[in-house]
Design an enzyme around this catalytic site. Structure first.
Site, PDB file in Angstrom:
ATOM      1  N   LYS A   1       0.728  -1.242  -0.060  1.00 55.47           N
ATOM      2  CA  LYS A   1      -0.065  -0.117   0.020  1.00 55.47           C
ATOM      3  C   LYS A   1       0.829   1.222   0.204  1.00 55.47           C
ATOM      4  O   LYS A   1       0.753   2.095  -0.584  1.00 55.47           O
ATOM      5  CB  LYS A   1      -0.833  -0.019   1.165  1.00 55.47           C
ATOM      6  CG  LYS A   1      -1.800  -1.075   1.251  1.00 55.47           C
ATOM      7  CD  LYS A   1      -2.617  -1.237   2.476  1.00 55.47           C
ATOM      8  CE  LYS A   1      -1.994  -1.256   3.837  1.00 55.47           C
ATOM      9  NZ  LYS A   1      -1.287  -2.584   4.159  1.00 55.47           N
TER      10      LYS A   1
ATOM     11  N   ARG B   1      -9.336   0.649   9.512  1.00 54.39           N
ATOM     12  CA  ARG B   1      -9.031  -0.774   9.702  1.00 54.39           C
ATOM     13  C   ARG B   1     -10.117  -1.474  10.501  1.00 54.39           C
ATOM     14  O   ARG B   1      -9.943  -2.836  10.953  1.00 54.39           O
ATOM     15  CB  ARG B   1      -7.846  -0.636  10.417  1.00 54.39           C
ATOM     16  CG  ARG B   1      -6.365  -0.969   9.677  1.00 54.39           C
ATOM     17  CD  ARG B   1      -5.331  -0.671  10.475  1.00 54.39           C
ATOM     18  NE  ARG B   1      -4.069  -1.485  10.426  1.00 54.39           N
ATOM     19  CZ  ARG B   1      -3.021  -0.799   9.529  1.00 54.39           C
ATOM     20  NH1 ARG B   1      -3.077   0.482   9.493  1.00 54.39           N
ATOM     21  NH2 ARG B   1      -1.883  -1.523   9.610  1.00 54.39           N
TER      22      ARG B   1
ATOM     23  N   ARG C   1      11.440  -6.041   4.509  1.00 56.87           N
ATOM     24  CA  ARG C   1      11.114  -4.726   4.479  1.00 56.87           C
ATOM     25  C   ARG C   1      12.000  -3.681   5.296  1.00 56.87           C
ATOM     26  O   ARG C   1      12.476  -3.901   6.286  1.00 56.87           O
ATOM     27  CB  ARG C   1       9.785  -4.205   5.138  1.00 56.87           C
ATOM     28  CG  ARG C   1       9.571  -2.782   4.980  1.00 56.87           C
ATOM     29  CD  ARG C   1       8.091  -2.393   5.065  1.00 56.87           C
ATOM     30  NE  ARG C   1       7.289  -2.672   6.127  1.00 56.87           N
ATOM     31  CZ  ARG C   1       6.088  -2.527   6.448  1.00 56.87           C
ATOM     32  NH1 ARG C   1       5.484  -1.920   5.385  1.00 56.87           N
ATOM     33  NH2 ARG C   1       5.520  -2.688   7.406  1.00 56.87           N
TER      34      ARG C   1
ATOM     35  N   ARG D   1      11.636  -1.933  11.147  1.00 55.75           N
ATOM     36  CA  ARG D   1      10.761  -1.557  11.873  1.00 55.75           C
ATOM     37  C   ARG D   1      10.652  -2.560  12.873  1.00 55.75           C
ATOM     38  O   ARG D   1      10.687  -3.881  12.553  1.00 55.75           O
ATOM     39  CB  ARG D   1       9.511  -1.431  11.282  1.00 55.75           C
ATOM     40  CG  ARG D   1       9.022   0.085  10.748  1.00 55.75           C
ATOM     41  CD  ARG D   1       8.166   0.101  10.001  1.00 55.75           C
ATOM     42  NE  ARG D   1       6.725  -0.582  10.226  1.00 55.75           N
ATOM     43  CZ  ARG D   1       5.486  -0.609   9.827  1.00 55.75           C
ATOM     44  NH1 ARG D   1       5.364   0.186   8.648  1.00 55.75           N
ATOM     45  NH2 ARG D   1       4.218  -1.111  10.410  1.00 55.75           N
TER      46      ARG D   1
ATOM     47  N   ARG E   1       0.023  -9.300  13.536  1.00 51.48           N
ATOM     48  CA  ARG E   1      -0.471  -8.341  12.567  1.00 51.48           C
ATOM     49  C   ARG E   1      -1.529  -8.957  11.531  1.00 51.48           C
ATOM     50  O   ARG E   1      -2.716  -8.406  11.226  1.00 51.48           O
ATOM     51  CB  ARG E   1       0.474  -7.354  11.920  1.00 51.48           C
ATOM     52  CG  ARG E   1       1.080  -6.445  13.001  1.00 51.48           C
ATOM     53  CD  ARG E   1       2.398  -5.686  12.640  1.00 51.48           C
ATOM     54  NE  ARG E   1       2.370  -5.133  11.605  1.00 51.48           N
ATOM     55  CZ  ARG E   1       3.336  -4.865  10.695  1.00 51.48           C
ATOM     56  NH1 ARG E   1       4.598  -5.415  11.026  1.00 51.48           N
ATOM     57  NH2 ARG E   1       3.116  -4.192   9.574  1.00 51.48           N
TER      58      ARG E   1
HETATM   59  P1  ADP Z   1       1.276  -2.007   7.743  1.00 52.13           P
HETATM   60  O1  ADP Z   1       2.671  -1.436   7.178  1.00 52.13           O
HETATM   61  O2  ADP Z   1       1.424  -3.121   8.511  1.00 52.13           O
HETATM   62  O3  ADP Z   1       0.391  -1.568   6.861  1.00 52.13           O
HETATM   63  P2  ADP Z   1       1.007   0.557   9.427  1.00 52.13           P
HETATM   64  O4  ADP Z   1       2.546   1.369   9.106  1.00 52.13           O
HETATM   65  O5  ADP Z   1      -0.072   1.037   8.597  1.00 52.13           O
HETATM   66  O6  ADP Z   1       1.282  -1.014   9.119  1.00 52.13           O
HETATM   67  O7  ADP Z   1       0.625   0.414  10.862  1.00 52.13           O
HETATM   68  C1  ADP Z   1       1.281   0.351  11.903  1.00 52.13           C
HETATM   69  C2  ADP Z   1       0.542   0.064  13.256  1.00 52.13           C
HETATM   70  O8  ADP Z   1      -0.058   1.031  13.527  1.00 52.13           O
HETATM   71  C3  ADP Z   1      -0.439  -1.038  13.088  1.00 52.13           C
HETATM   72  O9  ADP Z   1      -0.050  -2.256  13.608  1.00 52.13           O
HETATM   73  C4  ADP Z   1      -1.260  -0.228  14.373  1.00 52.13           C
HETATM   74  O10 ADP Z   1      -0.859  -0.613  15.666  1.00 52.13           O
HETATM   75  C5  ADP Z   1      -1.181   1.267  14.244  1.00 52.13           C
HETATM   76  N1  ADP Z   1      -2.163   1.773  13.032  1.00 52.13           N
HETATM   77  C6  ADP Z   1      -2.073   2.283  11.933  1.00 52.13           C
HETATM   78  N2  ADP Z   1      -3.194   2.534  11.396  1.00 52.13           N
HETATM   79  C7  ADP Z   1      -4.218   2.133  12.330  1.00 52.13           C
HETATM   80  C8  ADP Z   1      -5.627   2.358  12.455  1.00 52.13           C
HETATM   81  N3  ADP Z   1      -6.112   2.878  11.476  1.00 52.13           N
HETATM   82  N4  ADP Z   1      -6.424   1.726  13.553  1.00 52.13           N
HETATM   83  C9  ADP Z   1      -5.643   1.382  14.333  1.00 52.13           C
HETATM   84  N5  ADP Z   1      -4.328   1.186  14.533  1.00 52.13           N
HETATM   85  C10 ADP Z   1      -3.698   1.683  13.478  1.00 52.13           C
HETATM   86  P1  ADP Z   2       2.302  -1.807   3.301  1.00 52.62           P
HETATM   87  O1  ADP Z   2       2.353  -0.364   3.194  1.00 52.62           O
HETATM   88  O2  ADP Z   2       1.027  -2.399   2.635  1.00 52.62           O
HETATM   89  O3  ADP Z   2       2.593  -2.548   4.590  1.00 52.62           O
HETATM   90  P2  ADP Z   2       4.757  -1.483   1.684  1.00 52.62           P
HETATM   91  O4  ADP Z   2       4.443  -0.774   0.576  1.00 52.62           O
HETATM   92  O5  ADP Z   2       5.550  -1.036   3.041  1.00 52.62           O
HETATM   93  O6  ADP Z   2       3.414  -2.273   2.274  1.00 52.62           O
HETATM   94  O7  ADP Z   2       5.640  -2.980   1.063  1.00 52.62           O
HETATM   95  C1  ADP Z   2       6.065  -4.158   1.947  1.00 52.62           C
HETATM   96  C2  ADP Z   2       7.290  -4.612   1.592  1.00 52.62           C
HETATM   97  O8  ADP Z   2       7.054  -5.420   0.335  1.00 52.62           O
HETATM   98  C3  ADP Z   2       8.438  -3.404   1.209  1.00 52.62           C
HETATM   99  O9  ADP Z   2       9.624  -4.102   1.508  1.00 52.62           O
HETATM  100  C4  ADP Z   2       8.391  -3.240  -0.324  1.00 52.62           C
HETATM  101  O10 ADP Z   2       9.531  -3.088  -0.704  1.00 52.62           O
HETATM  102  C5  ADP Z   2       7.803  -4.628  -0.694  1.00 52.62           C
HETATM  103  N1  ADP Z   2       6.877  -4.613  -1.932  1.00 52.62           N
HETATM  104  C6  ADP Z   2       5.914  -3.525  -2.081  1.00 52.62           C
HETATM  105  N2  ADP Z   2       5.293  -3.871  -3.388  1.00 52.62           N
HETATM  106  C7  ADP Z   2       5.753  -4.977  -3.692  1.00 52.62           C
HETATM  107  C8  ADP Z   2       5.538  -5.994  -4.971  1.00 52.62           C
HETATM  108  N3  ADP Z   2       4.869  -5.716  -5.910  1.00 52.62           N
HETATM  109  N4  ADP Z   2       6.435  -6.916  -5.099  1.00 52.62           N
HETATM  110  C9  ADP Z   2       7.525  -7.121  -4.141  1.00 52.62           C
HETATM  111  N5  ADP Z   2       7.745  -6.356  -3.088  1.00 52.62           N
HETATM  112  C10 ADP Z   2       6.947  -5.542  -3.030  1.00 52.62           C
END
Ligand code: ADP
Ligand code: ADP
Length: 224
Positions: free
Chosen positions: A16, A91, A130, A163, A174
């Site tokens: 995302k 979420r 990541r 992270r 998660r």
């Molecule tokens: P990911 O990369 O796994 O999609 P995020 O960076 O979006 O994770 O979120 C990291 C953490 O921040 C989550 O595991 C949660 O603890 C918190 N968080 C983020 N967005 C929300 C939300 N909309 N509601 C509740 N907790 C959230």
């Molecule tokens: P999210 O925001 O949904 O948690 P990220 O954009 O941070 O996900 O991506 C998670 C991990 O996967 C990162 O290390 C990123 O570089 C990698 N990644 C993202 N998109 C792709 C893809 N289409 N193919 C392979 N690796 C990817």
């Protein structure tokens, strides 16, 4: 031109954030990442950060009443008036309902909820490799998305780190939380005719092309 108000749905690690970075440039949308906002608040030691930290460390969601106000305020700011890309929110069902009401009150509405679909095993591989930049959280991957110079962000030059919540046991938690609390939003948006599915297992460029085409079509349909 009509505004695009888009949600990116999908499990942690679906890509995302990676897609949001590209799309904000294509469509001039504000990228609002709740994860990045919360991590910044933890770093700065604000009240929000203090409330959120323990939940984030455990891989749980921060409570709805903590996050809903933050987002509804953010979407009323000047730079969110021409469209936004929400990454990591909503979420839970109460978050989705609160967003719907807040937009309704402002006379605005969602254009689409884009589901970036990837299976659990891919999530675990992506999150364990990541790395993110210290300054702004720009995402990289040790195998599939390496920076030009080792451990340095291409965009802002800051150092890359792992992270804490990307360790394997927290990743499993998660995923569990996603499947229980967030996946039901797929039906929520499908029932409203807003859901668009994207195969997130393809390369970042292929996923990007697909989303871009979807959004361009939605914008055209809206203008006709
Ligand atoms: P990911 O990369 O796994 O999609 P995020 O960076 O979006 O994770 O979120 C990291 C953490 O921040 C989550 O595991 C949660 O603890 C918190 N968080 C983020 N967005 C929300 C939300 N909309 N509601 C509740 N907790 C959230
Ligand atoms: P999210 O925001 O949904 O948690 P990220 O954009 O941070 O996900 O991506 C998670 C991990 O996967 C990162 O290390 C990123 O570089 C990698 N990644 C993202 N998109 C792709 C893809 N289409 N193919 C392979 N690796 C990817």
């Amino acid at each position: 031109m009509s505004e695009l108000n888009v949600i990116l749905l999908g499990p942690p690690g679906a890509g995302k954030g990676t897609q949001a970075e590209r799309l904000q440039d294509d469509f001039h949308l504000l990228h609002v990442s709740t994860g990045n906002m919360l991590r910044a608040a933890v770093e700065e030691g604000t009240e929000l950060g203090r409330k959120a930290k323990a939940y984030m460390d455990r891989g749980e969601l921060v409570p709805d009443d903590v996050i809903i106000g933050v987002i509804t305020d953010r979407l009323q700011e000047e730079d969110a008036q021409d469209g936004f890309l929400l990454d990591g929110f909503p979420r839970t069902r109460p978050q989705a309902e609160a967003l719907e009401k807040a937009l309704d009150d402002l006379g605005r509405s969602l254009t689409a909820a884009l589901l970036v679909d990837v299976p659990d095993d891919v999530v675990v591989r992506r999150l364990s490799g990541r790395r993110v930049c210290q300054k702004a959280g720009h995402p990289y991957h040790v195998d599939t998305n390496r920076p030009k110079h080792d451990n340095v962000c291409d965009i802002d030059g800051s150092r890359l780190i792992q992270r804490d919540d990307d360790r394997e046991e927290t990743v499993r938690k998660r995923l569990e939380v996603y499947n229980e609390q967030t996946a039901p939003l797929i039906d929520f948006y499908d029932e409203r005719g807003l859901l668009r599915r994207v195969d997130g297992t393809r390369t970042p460029t292929e996923v990007h092309d697909h989303i871009r085409a979807t959004l361009a079509t939605l914008r055209l349909e809206d203008e006709i």
